[in-house]
Design a protein around this motif. Structure first.
Motif, mmCIF file in Angstrom:
data_model
loop_
_atom_site.group_PDB
_atom_site.id
_atom_site.type_symbol
_atom_site.label_atom_id
_atom_site.label_comp_id
_atom_site.label_asym_id
_atom_site.label_seq_id
_atom_site.Cartn_x
_atom_site.Cartn_y
_atom_site.Cartn_z
ATOM 1 N N ASP A 99 -1.164 -4.952 -0.093
ATOM 2 C CA ASP A 99 -2.247 -4.452 -0.920
ATOM 3 C C ASP A 99 -3.030 -5.500 -1.152
ATOM 4 O O ASP A 99 -2.650 -5.984 -2.365
ATOM 5 C CB ASP A 99 -1.835 -3.480 -2.037
ATOM 6 C CG ASP A 99 -3.132 -3.056 -2.835
ATOM 7 O OD1 ASP A 99 -4.178 -3.034 -2.290
ATOM 8 O OD2 ASP A 99 -2.658 -2.330 -3.863
ATOM 9 N N TYR A 100 -4.004 -5.946 -0.735
ATOM 10 C CA TYR A 100 -4.943 -6.914 -0.855
ATOM 11 C C TYR A 100 -6.101 -6.670 -2.039
ATOM 12 O O TYR A 100 -6.836 -7.328 -2.417
ATOM 13 C CB TYR A 100 -5.742 -7.521 0.329
ATOM 14 C CG TYR A 100 -4.905 -8.453 1.028
ATOM 15 C CD1 TYR A 100 -4.614 -9.872 0.686
ATOM 16 C CD2 TYR A 100 -3.923 -7.954 1.959
ATOM 17 C CE1 TYR A 100 -3.814 -10.659 1.499
ATOM 18 C CE2 TYR A 100 -2.968 -8.914 2.730
ATOM 19 C CZ TYR A 100 -3.074 -10.333 2.414
ATOM 20 O OH TYR A 100 -2.364 -11.171 3.140
ATOM 21 N N ASN A 101 -6.009 -5.200 -2.559
ATOM 22 C CA ASN A 101 -6.968 -4.893 -3.603
ATOM 23 C C ASN A 101 -6.380 -5.880 -4.855
ATOM 24 O O ASN A 101 -7.371 -6.021 -5.838
ATOM 25 C CB ASN A 101 -6.987 -3.471 -3.949
ATOM 26 C CG ASN A 101 -7.817 -2.663 -2.690
ATOM 27 O OD1 ASN A 101 -8.684 -3.197 -2.236
ATOM 28 N ND2 ASN A 101 -7.386 -1.759 -2.421
ATOM 29 N N GLN A 102 -5.074 -6.150 -4.897
ATOM 30 C CA GLN A 102 -4.835 -6.901 -6.088
ATOM 31 C C GLN A 102 -4.720 -8.133 -5.483
ATOM 32 O O GLN A 102 -4.091 -8.559 -4.397
ATOM 33 C CB GLN A 102 -3.125 -6.262 -6.356
ATOM 34 C CG GLN A 102 -3.140 -5.019 -6.758
ATOM 35 C CD GLN A 102 -1.782 -4.430 -7.167
ATOM 36 O OE1 GLN A 102 -1.024 -5.044 -7.813
ATOM 37 N NE2 GLN A 102 -1.295 -3.339 -6.506
ATOM 38 N N LYS A 103 -5.061 -9.296 -6.308
ATOM 39 C CA LYS A 103 -5.206 -10.712 -6.344
ATOM 40 C C LYS A 103 -3.919 -11.146 -6.300
ATOM 41 O O LYS A 103 -3.685 -12.299 -6.920
ATOM 42 C CB LYS A 103 -6.075 -11.395 -7.095
ATOM 43 C CG LYS A 103 -7.597 -10.436 -6.972
ATOM 44 C CD LYS A 103 -8.205 -10.481 -5.491
ATOM 45 C CE LYS A 103 -9.435 -9.651 -5.568
ATOM 46 N NZ LYS A 103 -10.149 -9.567 -4.302
ATOM 47 N N TRP A 104 -2.864 -10.946 -5.436
ATOM 48 C CA TRP A 104 -1.424 -11.357 -5.665
ATOM 49 C C TRP A 104 -1.305 -12.706 -5.272
ATOM 50 O O TRP A 104 -0.499 -13.661 -5.673
ATOM 51 C CB TRP A 104 -0.623 -10.468 -4.735
ATOM 52 C CG TRP A 104 -0.736 -10.429 -3.412
ATOM 53 C CD1 TRP A 104 -1.561 -9.625 -2.522
ATOM 54 C CD2 TRP A 104 -0.012 -11.279 -2.455
ATOM 55 N NE1 TRP A 104 -1.664 -10.117 -1.215
ATOM 56 C CE2 TRP A 104 -0.544 -11.021 -0.959
ATOM 57 C CE3 TRP A 104 0.988 -12.405 -2.595
ATOM 58 C CZ2 TRP A 104 -0.072 -11.544 -0.170
ATOM 59 C CZ3 TRP A 104 1.541 -13.103 -1.280
ATOM 60 C CH2 TRP A 104 1.006 -12.785 -0.191
ATOM 61 N N ARG A 112 2.193 -2.513 4.826
ATOM 62 C CA ARG A 112 0.938 -2.872 4.595
ATOM 63 C C ARG A 112 0.649 -3.471 3.147
ATOM 64 O O ARG A 112 1.239 -2.881 2.645
ATOM 65 C CB ARG A 112 -0.205 -2.280 4.928
ATOM 66 C CG ARG A 112 0.069 -1.413 6.241
ATOM 67 C CD ARG A 112 -0.642 -2.065 7.258
ATOM 68 N NE ARG A 112 -2.102 -2.245 7.594
ATOM 69 C CZ ARG A 112 -2.616 -2.689 8.385
ATOM 70 N NH1 ARG A 112 -1.944 -3.442 9.459
ATOM 71 N NH2 ARG A 112 -4.026 -2.933 8.349
ATOM 72 N N GLU A 170 -1.816 -8.956 7.144
ATOM 73 C CA GLU A 170 -1.774 -7.760 6.369
ATOM 74 C C GLU A 170 -0.477 -6.995 6.391
ATOM 75 O O GLU A 170 -0.251 -6.005 5.630
ATOM 76 C CB GLU A 170 -3.115 -6.784 7.272
ATOM 77 C CG GLU A 170 -4.015 -7.440 7.278
ATOM 78 C CD GLU A 170 -5.302 -6.388 8.084
ATOM 79 O OE1 GLU A 170 -4.676 -5.435 8.566
ATOM 80 O OE2 GLU A 170 -6.370 -6.690 7.784
ATOM 81 N N GLN A 217 0.771 -1.231 0.006
ATOM 82 C CA GLN A 217 -0.048 0.009 0.011
ATOM 83 C C GLN A 217 0.926 1.360 0.061
ATOM 84 O O GLN A 217 1.998 1.390 0.606
ATOM 85 C CB GLN A 217 -0.947 0.049 1.194
ATOM 86 C CG GLN A 217 -2.069 -0.898 1.620
ATOM 87 C CD GLN A 217 -2.580 -0.966 2.500
ATOM 88 O OE1 GLN A 217 -2.917 0.043 3.335
ATOM 89 N NE2 GLN A 217 -3.477 -2.036 2.728
#
Length: 207
Positions: free
Chosen positions: A73-78, A71, A112, A59
């Motif tokens: 970034d879980y908005n990207q489906k890594w 932190r 996270e 992030q």
């Protein structure tokens, strides 16, 4: 007692573990600043036609903040990308089914914080390698003179041959005729299983 200070990499390279070969205590530093273009959030695996770099998105832009505040970034489906890549690379490796669940559990934990995630991965890697070194988080200001400090040395921009830790000892990899050195520890574990630490010992430059 040999104590080694090192950066906390994501699923570290063979050079990383070669550098820790005879360490009895591994010191890691939650307050060291996050560095872009480093192995703190990336690792390398071997696919059928190429070596792939897997990177964890974080992030914010260029955060000059302590590692334990970075932190993910879980908005990207890594996680899906990384798990799919690892399965594609090593699904048919001899020891994949035995070792993979340990890593899958950590991927799916939803951690996270990059520091905590990397620490979990390093802990399980040391366990699977049957190494007994103690992993200790410390503050840089408390570092004593007897510590072998190699922070900032193992980085993507410089080949391992420039340093004095890792001398590749080839093992059978899943793809290709030519041996690809210094991949993620996953490559060695999935391909060689219980022999992994012995091979690392053979790959360690004698200081």
């Amino acid at each position: 007692m040999k104590r080694v200070a090192i950066d906390l990499h994501y699923l570290p390279s063979l050079e990383f573990f070669a550098a820790l070969a005879d360490a009895e205590e591994i010191l890691i530093f939650p307050k060291d600043l996050y560095q872009r273009q480093s192995y703190l959030n990336r690792t390398r695996i071997r696919l059928a036609n190429k070596v792939e770099t897997l990177s964890i998105p974080i992030q914010g832009r260029r955060p000059k903040i302590p590692m334990d505040q970075v932190r993910i970034d879980y908005n990207q489906k890594w996680q899906s990308v990384h798990l799919r890549g690892i399965k594609s690379a090593y699904g048919k490796a001899p020891f994949f089914e035995y070792y993979f669940p340990y890593f899958e559990e950590i991927f799916e934990s939803g951690e996270e914080n990059l520091w905590n995630l990397n620490r979990k991965f390093l802990t399980i890697c040391l366990k699977l390698l049957r190494r007994t070194a103690r992993l200790t988080a410390v503050d840089s200001s408390l570092l004593s003179e007897d510590v072998f400090d190699i922070r900032g040395q193992i980085e993507p921009g410089r080949p391992f041959s420039e340093r004095n830790y890792y001398l590749p000892s080839p093992y059978t990899q899943l793809f290709g005729l030519d041996f690809e050195p210094n991949l993620s520890i996953l490559d060695l574990l999935f391909c060689t299983g219980p022999e992994a630490d012995k091979i690392l010992g053979e790959s360690t430059k004698k200081q």
